[in-house]
Structure formats: C-alpha cells, structure tokens
Write a protein that holds these residues in place. Sequence first.
Motif, PDB file in Angstrom:
ATOM      1  N   ASP A 207      36.693   8.516  35.050  1.00 58.86           N
ATOM      2  CA  ASP A 207      37.594   7.979  36.075  1.00 58.86           C
ATOM      3  C   ASP A 207      38.751   7.164  35.500  1.00 58.86           C
ATOM      4  N   LYS A 208      38.919   7.210  34.183  1.00 60.71           N
ATOM      5  CA  LYS A 208      39.991   6.437  33.552  1.00 60.71           C
ATOM      6  C   LYS A 208      41.336   7.143  33.746  1.00 60.71           C
ATOM      7  N   PRO A 209      42.425   6.384  33.833  1.00 61.24           N
ATOM      8  CA  PRO A 209      43.757   6.990  33.989  1.00 61.24           C
ATOM      9  C   PRO A 209      44.222   7.639  32.689  1.00 61.24           C
ATOM     10  N   VAL A 210      44.990   8.713  32.804  1.00 60.04           N
ATOM     11  CA  VAL A 210      45.449   9.417  31.605  1.00 60.04           C
ATOM     12  C   VAL A 210      46.417   8.570  30.783  1.00 60.04           C
ATOM     13  N   ARG A 211      47.008   7.543  31.380  1.00 62.05           N
ATOM     14  CA  ARG A 211      47.903   6.688  30.603  1.00 62.05           C
ATOM     15  C   ARG A 211      47.160   5.949  29.497  1.00 62.05           C
ATOM     16  N   MET A 212      45.834   5.975  29.540  1.00 59.59           N
ATOM     17  CA  MET A 212      45.032   5.372  28.488  1.00 59.59           C
ATOM     18  C   MET A 212      45.197   6.120  27.168  1.00 59.59           C
ATOM     19  N   ILE A 213      45.639   7.366  27.239  1.00 61.78           N
ATOM     20  CA  ILE A 213      45.794   8.172  26.036  1.00 61.78           C
ATOM     21  C   ILE A 213      46.999   7.684  25.244  1.00 61.78           C
ATOM     22  N   TRP A 214      46.755   7.379  23.981  1.00 60.71           N
ATOM     23  CA  TRP A 214      47.816   6.925  23.096  1.00 60.71           C
ATOM     24  C   TRP A 214      48.847   8.041  22.950  1.00 60.71           C
ATOM     25  N   GLY A 215      50.104   7.741  23.221  1.00 61.05           N
ATOM     26  CA  GLY A 215      51.161   8.747  23.142  1.00 61.05           C
ATOM     27  C   GLY A 215      51.601   9.282  24.489  1.00 61.05           C
ATOM     28  N   VAL A 216      50.825   8.993  25.533  1.00 59.41           N
ATOM     29  CA  VAL A 216      51.227   9.398  26.884  1.00 59.41           C
ATOM     30  C   VAL A 216      52.079   8.278  27.471  1.00 59.41           C
ATOM     31  N   GLY A 217      53.389   8.431  27.320  1.00 57.77           N
ATOM     32  CA  GLY A 217      54.318   7.443  27.853  1.00 57.77           C
ATOM     33  C   GLY A 217      54.647   7.732  29.303  1.00 57.77           C
ATOM     34  N   GLN A 218      55.621   6.999  29.815  1.00 58.70           N
ATOM     35  CA  GLN A 218      55.967   7.133  31.226  1.00 58.70           C
ATOM     36  C   GLN A 218      56.456   8.526  31.567  1.00 58.70           C
ATOM     37  N   GLN A 219      57.233   9.142  30.665  1.00 53.58           N
ATOM     38  CA  GLN A 219      57.772  10.466  30.944  1.00 53.58           C
ATOM     39  C   GLN A 219      56.657  11.505  31.051  1.00 53.58           C
ATOM     40  N   THR A 220      55.727  11.467  30.096  1.00 53.08           N
ATOM     41  CA  THR A 220      54.594  12.405  30.138  1.00 53.08           C
ATOM     42  C   THR A 220      53.704  12.121  31.333  1.00 53.08           C
ATOM     43  N   ASN A 222      54.604  10.915  34.195  1.00 45.93           N
ATOM     44  CA  ASN A 222      55.263  11.432  35.401  1.00 45.93           C
ATOM     45  C   ASN A 222      55.089  12.943  35.514  1.00 45.93           C
ATOM     46  N   ALA A 223      55.205  13.636  34.376  1.00 45.26           N
ATOM     47  CA  ALA A 223      55.044  15.092  34.377  1.00 45.26           C
ATOM     48  C   ALA A 223      53.627  15.481  34.767  1.00 45.26           C
ATOM     49  N   LEU A 224      52.650  14.734  34.284  1.00 46.50           N
ATOM     50  CA  LEU A 224      51.252  15.005  34.629  1.00 46.50           C
ATOM     51  C   LEU A 224      50.990  14.739  36.111  1.00 46.50           C
ATOM     52  N   GLU A 225      51.564  13.651  36.618  1.00 46.05           N
ATOM     53  CA  GLU A 225      51.348  13.303  38.029  1.00 46.05           C
ATOM     54  C   GLU A 225      51.934  14.361  38.968  1.00 46.05           C
ATOM     55  N   LYS A 226      53.001  15.010  38.544  1.00 45.50           N
ATOM     56  CA  LYS A 226      53.595  16.062  39.376  1.00 45.50           C
ATOM     57  C   LYS A 226      52.630  17.237  39.557  1.00 45.50           C
ATOM     58  N   THR A 227      51.703  17.402  38.633  1.00 43.73           N
ATOM     59  CA  THR A 227      50.717  18.484  38.739  1.00 43.73           C
ATOM     60  C   THR A 227      49.377  17.961  39.276  1.00 43.73           C
ATOM     61  N   GLY A 228      49.360  16.702  39.705  1.00 40.72           N
ATOM     62  CA  GLY A 228      48.142  16.136  40.275  1.00 40.72           C
ATOM     63  C   GLY A 228      47.187  15.564  39.261  1.00 40.72           C
ATOM     64  N   ILE A 229      47.636  15.385  38.020  1.00 39.76           N
ATOM     65  CA  ILE A 229      46.773  14.846  36.969  1.00 39.76           C
ATOM     66  C   ILE A 229      47.040  13.354  36.812  1.00 39.76           C
ATOM     67  N   ARG A 230      46.072  12.569  37.222  1.00 41.10           N
ATOM     68  CA  ARG A 230      46.168  11.125  37.082  1.00 41.10           C
ATOM     69  C   ARG A 230      45.008  10.538  36.278  1.00 41.10           C
ATOM     70  N   THR A 231      43.873  11.209  36.312  1.00 43.51           N
ATOM     71  CA  THR A 231      42.679  10.711  35.620  1.00 43.51           C
ATOM     72  C   THR A 231      42.124  11.794  34.701  1.00 43.51           C
ATOM     73  N   PHE A 232      41.159  11.413  33.889  1.00 45.12           N
ATOM     74  CA  PHE A 232      40.504  12.373  33.015  1.00 45.12           C
ATOM     75  C   PHE A 232      39.752  13.422  33.833  1.00 45.12           C
ATOM     76  N   SER A 233      39.235  13.015  34.968  1.00 41.56           N
ATOM     77  CA  SER A 233      38.566  13.989  35.845  1.00 41.56           C
ATOM     78  C   SER A 233      39.526  15.083  36.282  1.00 41.56           C
ATOM     79  N   ASP A 234      40.768  14.697  36.557  1.00 34.32           N
ATOM     80  CA  ASP A 234      41.777  15.694  36.929  1.00 34.32           C
ATOM     81  C   ASP A 234      42.019  16.665  35.783  1.00 34.32           C
ATOM     82  N   LEU A 235      42.079  16.135  34.562  1.00 35.51           N
ATOM     83  CA  LEU A 235      42.291  16.995  33.395  1.00 35.51           C
ATOM     84  C   LEU A 235      41.156  17.996  33.217  1.00 35.51           C
ATOM     85  N   LEU A 236      39.939  17.559  33.482  1.00 31.89           N
ATOM     86  CA  LEU A 236      38.775  18.414  33.282  1.00 31.89           C
ATOM     87  C   LEU A 236      38.782  19.638  34.203  1.00 31.89           C
ATOM     88  N   ARG A 237      39.536  19.583  35.275  1.00 26.24           N
ATOM     89  CA  ARG A 237      39.583  20.714  36.201  1.00 26.24           C
ATOM     90  C   ARG A 237      40.500  21.831  35.717  1.00 26.24           C
TER      91      ARG A 237
END
Length: 267
Positions: A207-220, A222-237
């Motif tokens: 349930d952690k936010p993807v911004r926790m990933i080192w190297g994921v800045g605001q631009q990345t 924002n791009a992830l959020e546009k596809t509905g990716i906000r958490t690690f759970s979202d990435l796993l899908r």
Amino acid sequence: MPALCLDCLTTFDAGVRCPACGRPRVIAHPELFDLSIAHMDCDAFYASVEKRDDPSLRDKPVIIGGGRRGVVSTACYIARIKGVRSAMPMFKALELCPDAVVVKGRMSVYVEVSREIRRMMDDLTPVVEPLSLDEAFMDLTGTERLHGAPPAVMLARLVRRMQEELGLSGSIGLSHNKFLAKVASDLDKPRGFSVIGAAETMAFLRDKPVRMIWGVGQQTQNALEKTGIRTFSDLLRWEKADLVARFGGMGERLWHLARGEDRRRVS
C-alpha cells in the motif's frame, strides 16, 4: 526473536528494554542477523555539522543556504517541522520559519567530515558505494567471520562511533537489496535503525505510494498517476510488457521494484 540494543550493542531475545543497560532503544526482527545490504544516511548532515561546531545553534532552527534571494540547501529537523525543505526559495523558508538562523554552507568542511565517515565505513567492509557526501550503500556479506558479529551489530557500532568521535548521528536501513535498504533508512529518522526482511517485503510495499521509489520524481509520478498508478498495488496489476511499452526501461524497473526485486550490486 533476535534483538539488538542500539545503545550498548547487546544482542538478546526480543524484549521491550535491553536486559544489559535497561534502555528502550531496541531493534528486533526475525531476519535481523541474516541481512547484509545496508544504507547509511547522515541525519541533516550539513546542519548537524554546523550545530556541532557552534553549540549556540543546538536548539535553534538552522537553514543552510544563501541570502533571501537564494534557495535552501538543507535544513535541520527543527526547521523541517515548520515546513522548510531543500530547494525551497529562501524567502519562503523564512516566512514558514522566521526565527531560523541562516548559515552559509562550508563545503570544504563537509567534504572532510564525509571522508572521516567513509573511513569508518571502510573499516566494516571494502564494498561501499557512496551516493553523496552524507549517504552510502554497504554490502557486509561475509564480514561476520571477520568482525565476530553480524552486520546489524557492526552497523549499530558504526553510527555509535560516528556519534562518539564526530558528534554526528546517522540512520541505518538494513535489507536484502539496495532499493529496500534505502527505503528502510528513511523510515525512522533521525537516529533510526529499520529493517525490511525478505519475508515481509511484499506486505510492506503493497500500500506504499510509488513516490517512495528512488528516482521517481514529480514528472514520473504525474505520468504514472495518469494511468492510475499511485501505489505498489497498482503496479502489481500491470503486466511487465505493458509497463515496458508505456514507460520503456523505467517500466521494467518498476515491475521488478513492485515485487521488491533489485539485482543491482553495491559497487
């Protein structure tokens, strides 16, 4: 459960307080003495050096940077509580924390102190990977036989030595890869010692936010959020091929990190 007193370095079975010194600064974890990839991050390094060298600053909010037209280089934790952040315009920082003491950075001093810390890390392991003056990865695999103590004990000894000899504190993250070690070092600052074991990795990240990933800045982000990716759970899908098609090389990296996988070596 294996436990370690961060003050006197006594190892014991889990308890609320150390049976040797009675203090509560205890870390306990099932994998505590099995993990060997670490990240050490000095606590508010520049500001801490300034407070060490000028005791009158000890209980004051300190900002490192230029004049009112400059930006904040870094700030102590007292100033951070008021909302001051690195790269913030100085005028904005002083609006948030008007009683702050602004100190011009002394890079040559910070470099020399960093060298002293590096020498201490080199005493633990030859495999040290600096990220900046105030943080580094360490691989202590195979060092238990050399030191007569597991990596966790030696890391606790490192930050105690930093405090005793240099008057500076640091936070330790201990895990089974670099990504998680860096995440762990930021969980309980300042003077933290956090562990993320292999068995708990997926549950920890879920349930952690993807911004926790080192190297994921605001631009990345924002791009992830546009596809509905906000958490690690979202990435796993997402399937790996879909992430790669959408985000290129970063997509493959995200797929592995979502599963707590990081094959990079400390180098």
